[in-house]
Design a protein around this motif. Structure first.
Motif, mmCIF file in Angstrom:
data_model
loop_
_atom_site.group_PDB
_atom_site.id
_atom_site.type_symbol
_atom_site.label_atom_id
_atom_site.label_comp_id
_atom_site.label_asym_id
_atom_site.label_seq_id
_atom_site.Cartn_x
_atom_site.Cartn_y
_atom_site.Cartn_z
ATOM 1 N N TRP A 91 31.710 43.414 56.166
ATOM 2 C CA TRP A 91 32.111 42.346 55.239
ATOM 3 C C TRP A 91 33.641 42.322 55.134
ATOM 4 O O TRP A 91 34.280 43.384 55.221
ATOM 5 C CB TRP A 91 31.540 42.595 53.839
ATOM 6 C CG TRP A 91 30.047 42.511 53.806
ATOM 7 C CD1 TRP A 91 29.295 41.376 53.790
ATOM 8 C CD2 TRP A 91 29.128 43.604 53.770
ATOM 9 N NE1 TRP A 91 27.955 41.692 53.752
ATOM 10 C CE2 TRP A 91 27.820 43.049 53.746
ATOM 11 C CE3 TRP A 91 29.265 44.991 53.773
ATOM 12 C CZ2 TRP A 91 26.684 43.827 53.712
ATOM 13 C CZ3 TRP A 91 28.131 45.762 53.741
ATOM 14 C CH2 TRP A 91 26.845 45.192 53.710
ATOM 15 N N SER A 106 37.318 42.259 53.358
ATOM 16 C CA SER A 106 37.752 43.064 52.223
ATOM 17 C C SER A 106 37.805 42.251 50.922
ATOM 18 O O SER A 106 37.770 42.814 49.840
ATOM 19 C CB SER A 106 39.129 43.677 52.494
ATOM 20 O OG SER A 106 40.082 42.631 52.537
ATOM 21 N N TYR A 107 37.848 40.906 51.006
ATOM 22 C CA TYR A 107 37.840 40.136 49.745
ATOM 23 C C TYR A 107 36.419 39.994 49.202
ATOM 24 O O TYR A 107 36.216 39.432 48.144
ATOM 25 C CB TYR A 107 38.516 38.773 49.919
ATOM 26 C CG TYR A 107 37.876 37.867 50.948
ATOM 27 C CD1 TYR A 107 38.390 37.797 52.241
ATOM 28 C CD2 TYR A 107 36.783 37.080 50.628
ATOM 29 C CE1 TYR A 107 37.807 36.975 53.190
ATOM 30 C CE2 TYR A 107 36.189 36.261 51.565
ATOM 31 C CZ TYR A 107 36.706 36.214 52.855
ATOM 32 O OH TYR A 107 36.122 35.406 53.790
ATOM 33 N N VAL A 108 35.438 40.501 49.963
ATOM 34 C CA VAL A 108 34.064 40.552 49.439
ATOM 35 C C VAL A 108 33.729 41.979 48.995
ATOM 36 O O VAL A 108 33.282 42.213 47.876
ATOM 37 C CB VAL A 108 33.049 40.072 50.498
ATOM 38 C CG1 VAL A 108 31.623 40.229 49.972
ATOM 39 C CG2 VAL A 108 33.323 38.632 50.875
ATOM 40 N N GLN A 158 36.989 37.158 35.214
ATOM 41 C CA GLN A 158 36.918 35.763 35.614
ATOM 42 C C GLN A 158 38.144 35.368 36.441
ATOM 43 O O GLN A 158 38.015 34.721 37.483
ATOM 44 C CB GLN A 158 36.793 34.892 34.354
ATOM 45 C CG GLN A 158 36.582 33.431 34.598
ATOM 46 C CD GLN A 158 35.289 33.168 35.354
ATOM 47 O OE1 GLN A 158 34.372 33.984 35.357
ATOM 48 N NE2 GLN A 158 35.219 32.022 36.029
ATOM 49 N N THR A 159 39.348 35.781 35.994
ATOM 50 C CA THR A 159 40.556 35.420 36.764
ATOM 51 C C THR A 159 40.550 36.129 38.113
ATOM 52 O O THR A 159 41.000 35.562 39.103
ATOM 53 C CB THR A 159 41.855 35.766 36.002
ATOM 54 O OG1 THR A 159 41.717 37.070 35.438
ATOM 55 C CG2 THR A 159 42.147 34.777 34.907
ATOM 56 N N ARG A 205 37.979 36.689 39.926
ATOM 57 C CA ARG A 205 37.127 35.864 40.777
ATOM 58 C C ARG A 205 37.883 34.602 41.214
ATOM 59 O O ARG A 205 37.871 34.227 42.383
ATOM 60 C CB ARG A 205 35.870 35.468 40.010
ATOM 61 C CG ARG A 205 34.815 34.817 40.875
ATOM 62 C CD ARG A 205 33.939 33.896 40.061
ATOM 63 N NE ARG A 205 34.654 32.650 39.798
ATOM 64 C CZ ARG A 205 34.224 31.461 40.183
ATOM 65 N NH1 ARG A 205 33.093 31.343 40.825
ATOM 66 N NH2 ARG A 205 34.909 30.359 39.906
ATOM 67 N N ASP A 206 38.586 33.973 40.260
ATOM 68 C CA ASP A 206 39.317 32.742 40.569
ATOM 69 C C ASP A 206 40.343 32.971 41.664
ATOM 70 O O ASP A 206 40.636 32.075 42.455
ATOM 71 C CB ASP A 206 40.020 32.211 39.310
ATOM 72 C CG ASP A 206 39.009 31.676 38.307
ATOM 73 O OD1 ASP A 206 37.846 31.443 38.721
ATOM 74 O OD2 ASP A 206 39.352 31.531 37.118
ATOM 75 N N LEU A 207 40.913 34.189 41.682
ATOM 76 C CA LEU A 207 41.959 34.480 42.665
ATOM 77 C C LEU A 207 41.401 35.143 43.922
ATOM 78 O O LEU A 207 42.171 35.610 44.758
ATOM 79 C CB LEU A 207 43.015 35.406 42.039
ATOM 80 C CG LEU A 207 43.732 34.848 40.804
ATOM 81 C CD1 LEU A 207 44.610 35.914 40.173
ATOM 82 C CD2 LEU A 207 44.573 33.631 41.196
ATOM 83 N N ASN A 208 40.043 35.183 44.023
ATOM 84 C CA ASN A 208 39.422 35.849 45.166
ATOM 85 C C ASN A 208 39.861 37.307 45.289
ATOM 86 O O ASN A 208 39.960 37.846 46.382
ATOM 87 C CB ASN A 208 39.745 35.131 46.473
ATOM 88 C CG ASN A 208 38.567 34.295 46.916
ATOM 89 O OD1 ASN A 208 37.502 34.346 46.291
ATOM 90 N ND2 ASN A 208 38.747 33.527 47.974
ATOM 91 N N ASP A 209 40.163 37.948 44.158
ATOM 92 C CA ASP A 209 40.693 39.313 44.160
ATOM 93 C C ASP A 209 39.560 40.269 43.767
ATOM 94 O O ASP A 209 39.453 40.699 42.621
ATOM 95 C CB ASP A 209 41.856 39.395 43.162
ATOM 96 C CG ASP A 209 42.567 40.736 43.237
ATOM 97 O OD1 ASP A 209 42.067 41.639 43.941
ATOM 98 O OD2 ASP A 209 43.621 40.867 42.589
ATOM 99 N N ALA A 210 38.711 40.587 44.736
ATOM 100 C CA ALA A 210 37.543 41.428 44.444
ATOM 101 C C ALA A 210 37.964 42.811 43.973
ATOM 102 O O ALA A 210 37.302 43.425 43.136
ATOM 103 C CB ALA A 210 36.642 41.531 45.671
#
Lengths: 270, 269
Positions: A47, A49-51, A226-227, A229-234
């Motif tokens: 996968w 790294s952002y996942v 939430q932020t 997730r918004d920034l794709n920052d897993a």
């Protein structure tokens, strides 16, 4: 190899210090193993790294959030909301629980309602809370109260209701009546059930708070998720989850564990 | 040796006007079970002198525990009245203390805390409370166990604590509802001796319920036999054997079998 070492460490005759440390050693090894597996999965390339962020990325994000003070401020905001909601729930829950335990009519009217409400996940209250209070802190605290209140109510009601009649007889015979019968006999007798209601209420309050904060935009732990997730920052999302878990664990250890341990020891419930 | 005649408070010719410690006048109990009434207790008349040790024996379910509960004031009588020192006794009072088979101690308090419980309800100051409690903890031979919690005590020690807790209130009347019923024979024998010596030294009036006839003969100045439900007093045996009595004593065994015969006869009816 490690397993046989551990077996030796727990065997009788081994130095006391080593035996005391053995559980911690096992625990540490378990977590090291967990992180290693995590690292393997993250670096396997299955996968992006952002996942699935690796332990390194999460640690870096955690350090960043802590050093910048963002996590601390967010945790303070979340905990203060939790405190307000929880204190309200405890007050109301004790009152409701006593009413249900004490008065048949209250039990008939409220008993089943409280059971039904307790089975309703508190996040279900969120749409209604926003309609009533607007999307603000009050709505979030309302959801927290709805999450914690009914567990506490049920704990208090069952504790008071299940006070052995023999204790009450003995106390009345020795001159206890009215409020003193409650403060010196019924409440102490009910304490184990009340405490488990309080603990359950606490964990429900914490969950409800996170659910509420996910959609309410002001700096808080739920909002950081939430932020992230918004920034794709897993990595940030996982770091915040770690913070939430640690706070939950620490609160349990500080608020309930010492009290509960002492109570169980006194009464021989261990 | 101690006989009832030598004890203070009993049959004292110089106190002829002292009202009896306990008067039970026509006390009966009927209660509802579903849609019918059950007569638990036929009207009972009984007078207990100050300092007297009276034992009630009867088959289980005959209402003797109900009678104790009514005398303690924890349960109302359906008819009749209870007089304590000549005065009507209504509602619970530490003057008439009930002891239960399950010692009914509070598990969240240690021995000291339990013995002090009633004193605290009475508003007695902490220092006096603890010295009174200590006196009774010593009396029941629990010195050194003041800080022990209830779950760590044996059955016999629990009953001792319950006795100390009751005595600390200095009640005029001790109502004992099969207090030693759940104990092993050895512990029970020891507690018989201790109870007898406590009774002799404090001069308390005791009403003691048991289904053990030998226990009743060993302890009582008088043994009253109850019929099966609805309970009523069918026979009365004064016990003038010298104290302290041994369960192996021939006189005691004879008396016990005499009473047992009456009891068995009652149960066959």
């Amino acid at each position: 190899m490690a397993a046989s070492d551990l077996a030796a460490a727990t065997a009788p005759g081994f130095p006391l210090a080593a035996r005391l440390w053995a559980p911690w050693l096992r625990r540490a090894l378990f977590y090291v193993g967990l992180v290693a597996v995590w690292q393997l999965i993250a670096s396997s390339g299955m996968w992006p790294s952002y996942v699935v962020p690796g332990p390194n990325a999460v640690t870096a994000s955690l350090a960043d959030g802590l050093a910048g003070g963002v996590f601390l401020v967010a945790a303070a905001v979340s905990l203060s909301r939790l405190a307000v909601g929880y204190v309200l729930s405890v007050g109301l829950g004790i009152l409701l629980g006593m009413l249900i335990a004490r008065f048949r009519l209250a039990d008939e009217l409220l008993g089943s309602l409280v059971l039904a409400l307790q089975s309703l996940p508190s996040v279900c209250w969120l749409p209604l809370a926003i309609l009533w209070f607007g999307l603000n802190q009050t709505a979030v605290i309302f959801v927290v109260v709805m999450g914690a209140l009914f567990s506490i109510t049920l704990g208090v009601a069952s504790g008071v209701r299940n006070t052995p009649p023999l204790y009450v007889k003995a106390a009345r015979n020795m001159g206890s009546h009215g409020w003193r019968l409650y403060s010196r006999v019924i409440i102490p007798a009910a304490l184990p059930a009340v405490l488990s209601g309080l603990k359950q209420g606490w964990s429900f309050a914490w969950r409800s708070l996170m659910a509420g904060e996910l959609i309410y935009f002001s700096l808080s732990l739920g909002n950081l998720l939430q932020t992230g997730r918004d920034l794709n920052d897993a990595a940030r999302v996982v770091a915040v989850m770690v913070v939430i878990m640690v706070i939950g664990l620490v609160c349990d250890q500080l608020l309930f564990a010492p009290f509960e341990g002492r109570m169980r020891e006194k009464r021989g419930l261990n | 040796m101690l006989t009832s005649q030598q004890r203070p408070g009993i049959n004292q010719p110089d106190q002829p006007l002292q009202p009896p410690a306990l008067g039970i006048e026509g006390v009966s109990k009927t209660y509802w079970q579903g849609d019918r009434t059950v007569d638990a207790l036929a009207p009972i008349n009984l007078t207990v002198k100050t300092g007297e040790f009276v034992c009630l024996v009867g088959p289980s379910g005959c209402g003797k525990s109900t009678l104790l509960s009514i005398v303690s004031g924890l349960e109302p009588a359906s008819t009749g009245s209870v007089l304590a020192k000549g005065q009507p006794a209504v509602g619970p009072s530490p003057e008439r203390l009930l002891l239960f088979q399950e010692a009914a101690l509070f598990p969240w308090l240690d021995v000291q805390g339990n013995v002090e419980f009633g004193l605290r309800e009475r508003g007695i100051r902490p220092t006096e409370r603890s010295s009174v409690a200590q006196r009774y903890v010593d009396l029941v031979h629990l010195t050194g166990f003041e800080r022990t919690y209830i779950h760590q005590l044996s059955g016999g020690m629990r009953q001792r604590t319950a006795i100390a807790r009751a005595l600390a209130m200095d009640p005029a009347l001790l109502l004992m509802d099969e207090p030693f019923g759940a104990l092993d024979a050895l512990t029970r024998d020891t507690l018989h001796e201790e109870l007898e010596s406590i009774w002799a030294s404090t001069g308390k009036t005791i009403l003691f319920v048991t289904h053990n006839v030998r226990e009743a003969v060993a302890l009582g100045d008088r043994v009253l036999v109850f019929s099966p439900r609805p309970g009523r007093i069918v026979a009365e045996f004064p016990i003038d054997l010298p104290r302290t009595r041994s369960l192996q004593d021939h006189g005691l065994a004879d008396k016990a079998s005499e009473i047992l015969a009456v009891l068995t006869e009652e149960m066959r009816r």
